[in-house]
Enzyme design. Structure first.
Site, PDB file in Angstrom:
ATOM      1  N   GLU A   1       0.800  -1.230   0.000  1.00  0.00           N
ATOM      2  CA  GLU A   1       0.000   0.000   0.000  1.00  0.00           C
ATOM      3  C   GLU A   1       0.833   1.280   0.000  1.00  0.00           C
ATOM      4  O   GLU A   1       0.472   2.258  -0.644  1.00  0.00           O
ATOM      5  CB  GLU A   1      -0.982  -0.002   1.175  1.00  0.00           C
TER       6      GLU A   1
ATOM      7  N   HIS B   1     -11.816  -4.469   8.460  1.00  0.00           N
ATOM      8  CA  HIS B   1     -12.316  -4.358   7.089  1.00  0.00           C
ATOM      9  C   HIS B   1     -13.671  -3.651   7.047  1.00  0.00           C
ATOM     10  O   HIS B   1     -14.439  -3.862   6.112  1.00  0.00           O
ATOM     11  CB  HIS B   1     -12.498  -5.741   6.447  1.00  0.00           C
TER      12      HIS B   1
END
Lengths: 322, 334, 381
Positions: free
Chosen positions: B70, B139
């Protein structure tokens, strides 16, 4: 031979400019006129100069909190840099960045970066632009031994290999990450050896030897420019000063510092080498010393006299539009 | 006009902008998927299918599958943006901002100011938000409030397919870093969406429903919760105005303040955070600039100050519902 | 007499419900076809419901303030031969027809179609008359000539939502979207009235329409007029609603502000200028126009058209040109028009030309006072 001479003199002028710039800031910083932190590059001049010698304005570099040397080597305006360091409105970043954020995109200087490990992801982005647009542009990341341990650096090397980006990672091993020795903090045998593990060609060179860095950089940059992917270079050269100005450097012995000036000064080493050759005389170099001194003198004088930004400037340039 | 889901509307926007401008690229994990496998390329087309089919039209040079990395994705997008591309970086779940925050809030967000106005960083980060899919604490967050508080970033959270397309096109054309928050539970939500390209300017709230008794400000999926509550309240004779700011940075303060001036009552429904979130932000705004028109306390409907739980009954209790909004309005009117 | 239902009408494609604002009738009243019996407000606009059937009002089903779906039962008509039980049974078994039911589309329901003119797509909304027997053969049978509706600057085919249905009872009606507007191609090469008239001529050619009744509004009226001047034999009748470039100046501030409006707040006061009753400009109407204006190419198209002489005196029509037309010409002005205003209403003379002033109307009489305008339009067909 004339062109060889000119190249040598240019290289020397660049290195000397960096040295004089840093030495002068070391002095001026004690007056209290320079706001905030400054981190000096003295001792490592050969690296930035030898690498940037192979770059065009349209190539990009990413730098570190110790970024004055990279900026000068990439062609940033010295007066603009000095004004920026003094926090003045006519500085390269309008007084909003300071020493740790000097940038000049027109010269391909993507910015000094005050986050250790901050620039490698950005630099692979600049390399991605060159790849997507199909230019022969190259991007170079300058990181220290400290940043070589950061996850962002690892991620960037891996992605550069995966996407075969035109990028060169230069690791300037100056012996210390802040106050901790590189021998302690870098777990691998060498930074170059670890970089190699990511699947890119990597070499270690003597960072005090302009010619050694120049040769390694030439090969790596050429590799990138011709679409053969990324490389890494570890260049070893100790910094003369502390992590920041005012750092008492208790982590270094007095002997280390004395010896460093005598045997590890890239400028002396350069002078010795070229003066032994045919093209350049001591007088040529002494003359450059004088010229550089006056350039830095006038930059300091102008920066001190320049205006600070006004209150209105506080609110500008947060966004292009909002 | 064609009915399109948010997923389709976003795909439309990406495709049309990539056709319009060769400098628009997409990069992220599995934006196509399948590289290095034994199956097919474009196996995923984005973790939630939004970028499906784009690699076929634009090729791997512009639809770039990255490793799971990321920081490198966000940094590369920022660096590419500063040097001439218009990258759209995809971050599978906003929760993963934790591993790349520096590249967003210290780098991309700061460039223009820190470098004295000399740079443009036209990048978009597309990411997914929201609880309700039983995906637990790492999440399911919204987190847009954190980015809203960072000067230099723009924050966009569409609640319907029409807005999704127009706002994404605006985001791609915008010269500043934009974070585009897509609620996972809304991807199949459909409405009329023009086939043609169009851009919706940032900083203009949508008045989803006009009313005169209560103003409800809601974000992303909470707009639908607010509308549901408004319908229930309408049957009780309570007229609710529902405002969807669409962007939290920039924020359309004027529309919110004008509405509260008319209704005198404010409820904010926000899934992002109980503390220091958008509800607190809007409440602060109205308390300071609209105090004289308030007829009662400002009600903040948010999840509790806990991580998002996994077990279905817990998660259901965590997410603000129409019933909690209705109860909040009743509390305010009592 | 059988039991008859009065239902919620569908005004335009996007209407799916409406709020009953007010009844104008009570149980026991005898009502006639065309009589205004109620006021309904949709999210787009408010309007009068005209009775489609006649008879004695037995029940009012819908309540004032109630939100009703299109096709919902509003009232029941029947004479006294029907007892209350029969009425109750009728109400109990009444089913709301799904307006989107494809089976209904053949009978008066509009179809969105598109015609290709070179690199341009011209979108249009077509309705066929209710009685299949009336469907003209290529529009050529005498008395069965199609009606072409041409909207104004920044408008689209939906501007005719209160008219197309009425005109469509007897005629094939085609409401087109001009280039740069509605669903048509947004690229406009020649934005002058002459250029746009060429597009309309080409459109009629493409649809093999040899003769047509042209009805235009504002800029669309100027285009219709230009078409009539280009080829008088093709235009059977001409109805010009608040025509641009005919005797009265166009408010150029309106054009500039309409072009420049980016947000709801900027657009609202601009749109309010269109109507005599500003309250008609609902949030949804503003949103619809904004949605149009946001489309790529619309800004440029509107500018090309505005710059091509829409507001300049030099491009105005010559009164003598108009007076020379032989087909029936009807000119309709809004009493309170803020876009095209002045005293030029009655300067046009000619035995085939009639001028009308419509009450309670601004620049959109065909929306604000649709009943009166429809009557004038029908008369001229």
């Amino acid at each position: 031979m004339g062109s060889d001479k000119n190249k040598l003199l240019d290289a020397y002028r660049r290195m000397k400019s960096i040295r004089e710039f840093e030495e002068r800031i070391h002095v001026e910083n004690t007056t209290g006129e320079i706001p905030g932190f400054v981190h000096l590059y003295a001792g490592q001049e050969a690296i930035a100069t030898a690498v940037c010698k192979h770059l065009k304005d349209s190539d990009y570099i990413g730098s570190t909190h110790r970024g004055h040397g990279h900026s000068i080597a990439k062609g940033c305006d010295i007066n603009g840099m000095m004004a920026e360091i003094y926090g003045k409105k006519n500085g390269l970043c309008a007084g909003k960045g300071g020493s740790m954020h000097i940038a000049d995109f027109e010269k391909g200087m993507l910015g000094a970066n005050a986050i250790v490990g901050g620039n490698p992801p950005l630099v692979i982005g600049a390399a991605l632009t060159a790849k997507v647009q199909g230019t022969d542009g190259v991007a170079v990341s300058f990181s220290g031994d400290g940043a070589s341990n950061q996850g962002t650096t690892f991620e960037s090397m891996n992605m550069a290999v995966v996407l075969q980006l035109p990028v060169v990672f230069i690791f300037e091993n100056n012996g210390y990450g802040e106050g901790t020795g590189c021998d302690y903090a870098v777990g691998a045998e060498s930074i170059a050896q670890r970089a190699e593990g990511f699947g890119l060609p990597a070499v270690q060179v003597d960072g005090t030897d302009f010619f050694a860095v120049e040769a390694a950089a030439k090969e790596a940059i050429n590799r990138a420019r011709t679409g053969q992917g990324p490389s890494a270079i570890e260049a070893v050269a100790m910094r003369f000063y502390g992590h920041f100005e005012g750092d008492p450097q208790a982590y270094r012995s007095a002997e280390e510092l004395t010896q460093l000036r005598e045997t590890g000064d890239c400028l002396k080493i350069f002078r010795d080498k070229v003066e032994a050759g045919k093209h350049v005389t001591k007088a040529d170099l002494d003359q450059i010393d004088q010229e550089v001194k006056s350039v830095i003198d006038s930059a300091v004088k102008a920066a001190r006299e320049a205006d600070f930004p006004t209150k209105d400037d506080l609110l500008t340039d947060v966004y292009v539009s909002y | 006009m064609t009915q399109k889901t948010i997923r389709e509307a976003l795909n439309d926007a990406l495709r049309q902008e990539m056709r319009r401008d060769n400098n628009v690229i997409i990069l992220g994990e599995d934006v196509a998927g399948g590289h290095g496998g034994t199956g097919v390329i474009d196996a995923y087309g984005g973790p939630l299918g939004v970028t499906k089919g784009l690699i076929g039209e634009f090729g791997a040079n512009r639809v770039i599958d990255t490793p799971i990395t990321e920081s490198a994705i966000m940094g590369a997008a920022a660096g590419a943006a500063a040097t001439g591309l218009r990258p759209i970086a995809e971050l599978m779940f906003v929760d993963f901002m934790g591993v790349c925050f520096d590249q967003i809030f210290n780098q991309a967000a700061k460039f223009r100011y820190m470098f004295g106005g000399k740079t443009r960083t036209p990048m978009v980060i597309r990411t997914t938000i929201g609880a309700g899919m039983r995906t637990a604490a790492q999440h399911s967050q919204c987190l847009y409030h954190m980015f809203t508080s960072v000067p230099g970033l723009k924050c966009v959270m569409p609640s319907n397919a029409y807005d999704a397309k127009g706002l994404l096109i605006e985001a791609i054309r915008d010269d500043d870093p934009v974070i585009f928050f897509e609620n996972k539970l809304l991807y199949d939500h459909a409405c009329d969406v023009p086939d043609e390209s169009y851009a919706i300017p940032f900083g203009e709230a949508n008045v989803v429903r006009e009313g005169h008794d209560i103003t409800i400000v809601a974000f992303s999926r909470m707009v639908h919760i607010a509308e549901e509550a408004a319908k229930t309240l309408a049957s009780e004779g309570i007229s609710v105005e529902v405002i969807d700011p669409r962007t939290t940075s920039p924020l359309d303060e004027e529309t919110i303040l004008e509405s509260v001036e008319k209704t005198g009552r404010l409820v904010v429904v926000d899934e992002s955070a109980a503390r220091c979130g958008m509800a607190a932000d809007i409440a602060g705004l109205v308390a300071e600039k609209g105090f004289s028109s308030l007829k009662g306390p400002i009600i903040q409907i948010t999840p509790p100050h806990t991580p998002v739980p996994f077990s279905p009954p817990l998660e259901d209790a965590f997410i603000p519902s129409a019933a909690t909004v209705v109860a909040g309005v009743h509390r305010l009117l009592k | 007499m059988t039991i008859k239902a009065i239902t919620v009408p569908k005004w335009g494609l996007s209407m799916d419900e409406g709020e009953l604002i007010e009844w104008h009738i009570s149980p026991g009243d005898e009502i006639n076809i065309g009589q205004e019996i109620a006021e309904i407000e949709t999210s787009k606009i408010a309007g009068a419901v005209e009775a489609a059937v006649s008879g004695k009002v037995r029940r009012l089903i819908a309540e004032e303030g109630e939100m009703l779906p299109v096709g919902a039962l509003m009232a029941v008509l029947a004479d006294d031969t029907q007892n209350d039980e029969a009425i109750d049974a009728f109400i109990a078994t009444f089913k709301v027809e799904d307006p989107d039911d494809p089976a209904l589309e053949t009978a008066g329901m509009p179809n969105i179609l598109s015609a290709k003119l070179g690199d341009m797509d011209i979108s249009y909304l077509e309705t066929m008359p209710h009685e299949p027997a009336n469907i003209p053969d290529n529009g050529q049978k005498s008395g069965e000539i199609p009606v072409i509706l041409i909207h104004g600057y920044g408008g689209d085919c939906n501007n005719w939502l209160f008219n197309q249905g009425k005109l469509g009872e007897t005629h094939r009606v085609i409401a087109l979207d001009l280039p740069g507007h509605g669903r048509s191609t947004k690229y406009v090469k020649d934005g002058s009235v002459k250029g746009l008239a060429r597009v309309v001529d080409g459109f009629l050619d493409r649809l093999a329409i040899e003769k047509a009744h042209l009805i235009g509004h504002s800029m669309g009226a100027a285009i219709a007029l230009q078409c009539a001047l280009n080829d008088p034999r093709r235009v059977t009748s001409l109805s010009l609603i608040c025509p641009a470039l005919v005797g009265r100046p166009v408010n150029s501030d309106y054009i500039t502000n309409f072009m420049q409006a980016r947000t709801r707040k900027q657009l609202k006061p601009v749109l309010q200028q269109l109507f005599s009753d500003e309250k008609l400009v609902t949030a949804d109407l503003i949103d619809d126009v904004l949605k149009y204006k946001r489309l790529d190419g619309v800004d440029e198209a509107l500018k090309v058209i505005a710059d091509a002489g829409l507001t300049t005196e030099q491009s105005a029509f010559n009164d003598n040109e108009i007076a020379g037309l032989r087909m029936p010409v009807s000119i309709i002005w809004g009493e309170n028009d803020k876009i095209i205003s002045g005293t030029g209403a009655h300067i046009l003379t000619g035995k085939n030309i009639r001028s009308h002033q419509v009450k309670d109307s601004g620049h959109m009489p065909h929306m604000e006072n649709a009943g009166a305008v429809n009557e004038i339009l029908m008369e001229n067909l």
